[in-house]
Write an enzyme that holds these catalytic residues in place. Sequence first.
Site, PDB file in Angstrom:
ATOM      1  N   ASP A  81       0.816  -1.204   0.000  1.00 61.90           N
ATOM      2  CA  ASP A  81       0.000   0.000   0.000  1.00 61.90           C
ATOM      3  C   ASP A  81       0.856   1.264   0.000  1.00 61.90           C
ATOM      4  OD1 ASP A  81      -2.274  -1.496  -0.094  1.00 61.90           O
ATOM      5  OD2 ASP A  81      -2.844  -1.196   1.997  1.00 61.90           O
ATOM      6  N   ASN A 151      -4.653   8.778   2.248  1.00 61.89           N
ATOM      7  CA  ASN A 151      -5.019   8.156   3.517  1.00 61.89           C
ATOM      8  C   ASN A 151      -5.309   9.170   4.618  1.00 61.89           C
ATOM      9  OD1 ASN A 151      -5.111   5.459   2.917  1.00 61.89           O
ATOM     10  ND2 ASN A 151      -3.099   4.961   3.749  1.00 61.89           N
ATOM     11  N   ASP A 181      -1.878  12.703  22.028  1.00 65.01           N
ATOM     12  CA  ASP A 181      -0.656  12.360  21.303  1.00 65.01           C
ATOM     13  C   ASP A 181      -0.699  12.897  19.878  1.00 65.01           C
ATOM     14  OD1 ASP A 181       0.204  11.085  23.540  1.00 65.01           O
ATOM     15  OD2 ASP A 181       0.200   9.062  22.698  1.00 65.01           O
ATOM     16  N   THR A 192      -9.097   2.648   7.313  1.00 63.27           N
ATOM     17  CA  THR A 192      -8.564   1.349   7.726  1.00 63.27           C
ATOM     18  C   THR A 192      -7.060   1.410   7.979  1.00 63.27           C
ATOM     19  OG1 THR A 192      -8.407   0.760   5.373  1.00 63.27           O
ATOM     20  CG2 THR A 192     -10.339  -0.022   6.585  1.00 63.27           C
ATOM     21  N   ALA A 193      -6.496   2.613   8.043  1.00 62.56           N
ATOM     22  CA  ALA A 193      -5.077   2.781   8.320  1.00 62.56           C
ATOM     23  C   ALA A 193      -4.892   3.255   9.772  1.00 62.56           C
ATOM     24  CB  ALA A 193      -4.455   3.734   7.308  1.00 62.56           C
ATOM     25  N   TYR A 194      -4.147   4.331   9.974  1.00 58.89           N
ATOM     26  CA  TYR A 194      -3.822   4.797  11.326  1.00 58.89           C
ATOM     27  C   TYR A 194      -5.077   5.145  12.119  1.00 58.89           C
ATOM     28  CZ  TYR A 194      -1.035   7.356  14.851  1.00 58.89           C
ATOM     29  OH  TYR A 194      -0.441   7.801  16.001  1.00 58.89           O
ATOM     30  N   SER A 195      -6.063   5.737  11.467  1.00 61.00           N
ATOM     31  CA  SER A 195      -7.290   6.113  12.172  1.00 61.00           C
ATOM     32  C   SER A 195      -7.955   4.906  12.818  1.00 61.00           C
ATOM     33  CB  SER A 195      -8.266   6.796  11.198  1.00 61.00           C
ATOM     34  OG  SER A 195      -9.469   7.143  11.846  1.00 61.00           O
ATOM     35  N   SER A 197      -6.429   2.184  13.869  1.00 62.71           N
ATOM     36  CA  SER A 197      -5.605   1.797  15.016  1.00 62.71           C
ATOM     37  C   SER A 197      -5.868   2.680  16.229  1.00 62.71           C
ATOM     38  CB  SER A 197      -4.121   1.874  14.641  1.00 62.71           C
ATOM     39  OG  SER A 197      -3.814   0.999  13.580  1.00 62.71           O
TER      40      SER A 197
END
Length: 293
Positions: A81, A151, A181, A192-195, A197
């Site tokens: 990706d 993203n 943070d 579906t990436a950092y958000s 998590s």
Amino acid sequence: MTKVRLGANNLQPVAAIALFVHADRPEALELAADLIDRLGADGHEICLPPSSAGAAGRADLARPDDRIGRELDLAVSLGGDGSMLRAVTAVADHGVPVLGVNYGSLGYLTAIQPQAALGAVARFLAGEYRIEERIRLRCHLGDGQVVSALNEAIVEKVDSGRTVNLAVHIDGEFFTSYAADGLIAATPTGSTAYSLSAGGPILAPTMHAVILTPVAPHMLFDRSLVLPPASELVVRVLGDRSAAVAVDGRELGRLEVGDSLTVTVSDKPARLVTLSRRGFHQALKSTFGLADR
């Protein structure tokens, strides 16, 4: 977009194709060499960004990063990706479609398997494909930089163990300030990436919306916001600590106290090539190991 002239076999049009290759994956470099030979033999014009050309040993095919998206019919990403994000960044402003070949692990953006790459390009040239448009974010930094993100854009702490204070304005009105943070402004593709998590919602990637997700907030309000695509987000640094800014995994620098990042939806979406009917729900089931019940 494909050029109206016939190739050596007089059956298919000749196209200008860029290959974006993960330089640290030998198998991706091998596939790139094979595609260069086979597509070139059919008369197609092949080019690579300088980093990919150097890794592939084909400096003769290098085209500068700021020109590679021009007069191009297709971009092919050979990697994960991350490689796909680099390809989209390079060509999306020119409306060029991007085909992703998966050498990564998750493969949300790269749906084609390596063994099917040549056939996938052939199907594109034959017109047997669909284009799926994904919104991108337009990010304005205080120093005048303007960059786009497929993203997410992230404003986050610099010092380990210490939060950063960030004020958020939505459409010109103050919303609230966060001690956290960091803050993530994500697209549905980036949901579906950092958000994700950080506890954000999953949105279907073709939706038009902007997600604002706090990262480890030190406050009672810790929920994500899903905002309409016409929204303007301004994130300003408060207090006495600077913040770092990253867009799609690329570090862009720091925001000092008083500086801000402005995020809107770009008027130039990413255009991803789709060859199968495998939907987003099926991709989620496969990625998260969700069994049929």
